[in-house]
Scaffold this active site. Structure first.
Site, PDB file in Angstrom:
ATOM      1  N   GLY A 293      -3.645  -1.047   2.474  1.00 13.79           N
ATOM      2  CA  GLY A 293      -3.274  -1.943   1.393  1.00 13.79           C
ATOM      3  C   GLY A 293      -3.345  -3.399   1.805  1.00 13.79           C
ATOM      4  O   GLY A 293      -3.773  -4.267   1.027  1.00 13.79           O
TER       5      GLY A 293
ATOM      6  N   ALA B 161      -1.173   4.313   7.614  1.00 14.79           N
ATOM      7  CA  ALA B 161      -2.491   4.238   6.978  1.00 14.79           C
ATOM      8  C   ALA B 161      -2.413   3.593   5.602  1.00 14.79           C
ATOM      9  O   ALA B 161      -3.290   2.820   5.214  1.00 14.79           O
ATOM     10  CB  ALA B 161      -3.116   5.634   6.875  1.00 14.79           C
ATOM     11  N   ASP B 162      -1.364   3.914   4.848  1.00 15.30           N
ATOM     12  CA  ASP B 162      -1.217   3.335   3.513  1.00 15.30           C
ATOM     13  C   ASP B 162      -0.975   1.832   3.581  1.00 15.30           C
ATOM     14  O   ASP B 162      -1.617   1.051   2.871  1.00 15.30           O
ATOM     15  CB  ASP B 162      -0.046   3.999   2.780  1.00 15.30           C
ATOM     16  CG  ASP B 162      -0.367   5.398   2.308  1.00 15.30           C
ATOM     17  OD1 ASP B 162      -1.483   5.619   1.820  1.00 15.30           O
ATOM     18  OD2 ASP B 162       0.504   6.277   2.432  1.00 15.30           O
ATOM     19  N   VAL B 163      -0.029   1.437   4.425  1.00 17.21           N
ATOM     20  CA  VAL B 163       0.353   0.029   4.483  1.00 17.21           C
ATOM     21  C   VAL B 163      -0.774  -0.817   5.073  1.00 17.21           C
ATOM     22  O   VAL B 163      -1.101  -1.897   4.562  1.00 17.21           O
ATOM     23  CB  VAL B 163       1.653  -0.142   5.291  1.00 17.21           C
ATOM     24  CG1 VAL B 163       2.003  -1.619   5.432  1.00 17.21           C
ATOM     25  CG2 VAL B 163       2.797   0.606   4.609  1.00 17.21           C
TER      26      VAL B 163
END
Length: 262
Positions: A184, A179-181
């Site tokens: 981003g 989810a973060d990558v």
């Protein structure tokens, strides 16, 4: 794609001359700003005196987190206390010279600090202001805290993945923060699009990048299957096959690929 030395230099320096203010922490925002730095932008990371939590994230070598280094290489750094009026004024002076701002505080925090888009765009109408959050800037879940594993669960991603694991009933532990990558990366793409639009209009904009919506984009078939009657597959279409010295991934997507495999 093959690039010569000169072509590669032009590609990676395509954001040269742009100034980015990076207020973000942890992974999603820093990953986005790192990509901007990779493209040649001047990225100024703004931190409190304590530094963000990723500075102590293992592995730590010679007192420095290599994970933090990976996410922030190529950036400049400045320490400011956003609760101090003098330091907030320093931010406002930086904003006047900036092209892009990236932040991933909970919705409402930048407003309380006097640094919301509506305020800063008056100082700099060309500012592209990217807000990354768990559930978006508005809505019933907007102010909830969100880390990648929570978003994986909330989006249905974990259960969708489990559906392809025959004989299993428990979702996996999360060690890789998709989810973060993904968020981003989507934020980086949105900023690039906003830069193109700014060339045409002369104005910046506020980008609202949601981790939940980013994760939902990964479950394309599952979202469609939840809305329309679809016969479930007899087995997962792709999967690892165990061999004597490890696993191989067999991916048969059509009759042609099956014949080629044979």
């Amino acid at each position: 794609m093959s690039l010569t030395g000169n072509d590669e230099s032009r590609l990676t320096g395509c954001f040269e001359g742009l100034r980015v203010l990076d207020f973000s922490t942890t992974i999603a925002g820093p990953h986005c700003a790192r990509m901007l730095a990779d493209m040649g932008a001047e990225v100024i990371k703004i931190e409190s005196a304590e530094g963000e939590t990723m500075r102590t994230r293992p592995p730590v070598r010679h007192g420095c987190s290599t994970a933090f280094g990976q996410l922030n290489v190529g950036k400049k750094s400045v320490v400011l206390d956003l609760k101090c009026s003098a330091d907030v004024e320093a931010v406002r002076r930086l904003v006047a010279t900036a092209d892009i701002l990236v932040e991933n505080f909970r919705p409402g925090v930048m407003q309380r600090l006097g640094l919301a888009y509506a305020t800063l765009s008056e100082l700099n109408p060309r500012l592209i202001y990217c807000s990354i959050s768990g559930y978006g800037q508005t809505g019933p879940s907007a102010e909830l805290p969100a880390y990648a594993p929570v978003i994986h669960a909330a989006s249905g991603y974990e259960m969708a993945h489990l559906a392809y694991q025959p004989g299993r009933s428990r979702p996996d532990y999360c060690g890789i923060y998709h989810a973060d990558v993904v968020t981003g990366t989507y934020a980086f793409g949105a900023i690039a699009s906003a830069l193109y639009q700014r060339e045409r209009t002369g104005r910046g904009q506020h980008i609202d990048c949601s981790m939940l919506e980013s994760m939902l984009s990964l479950t394309l078939n599952e979202i469609q299957g939840a809305q329309f009657a679809v016969e479930p597959p007899q087995r997962p279409p792709f999967g690892p096959a165990e061999t004597r010295d490890g696993y191989v991934m067999i991916a048969v997507a059509s009759e042609k690929t099956f014949q080629n495999l044979m």
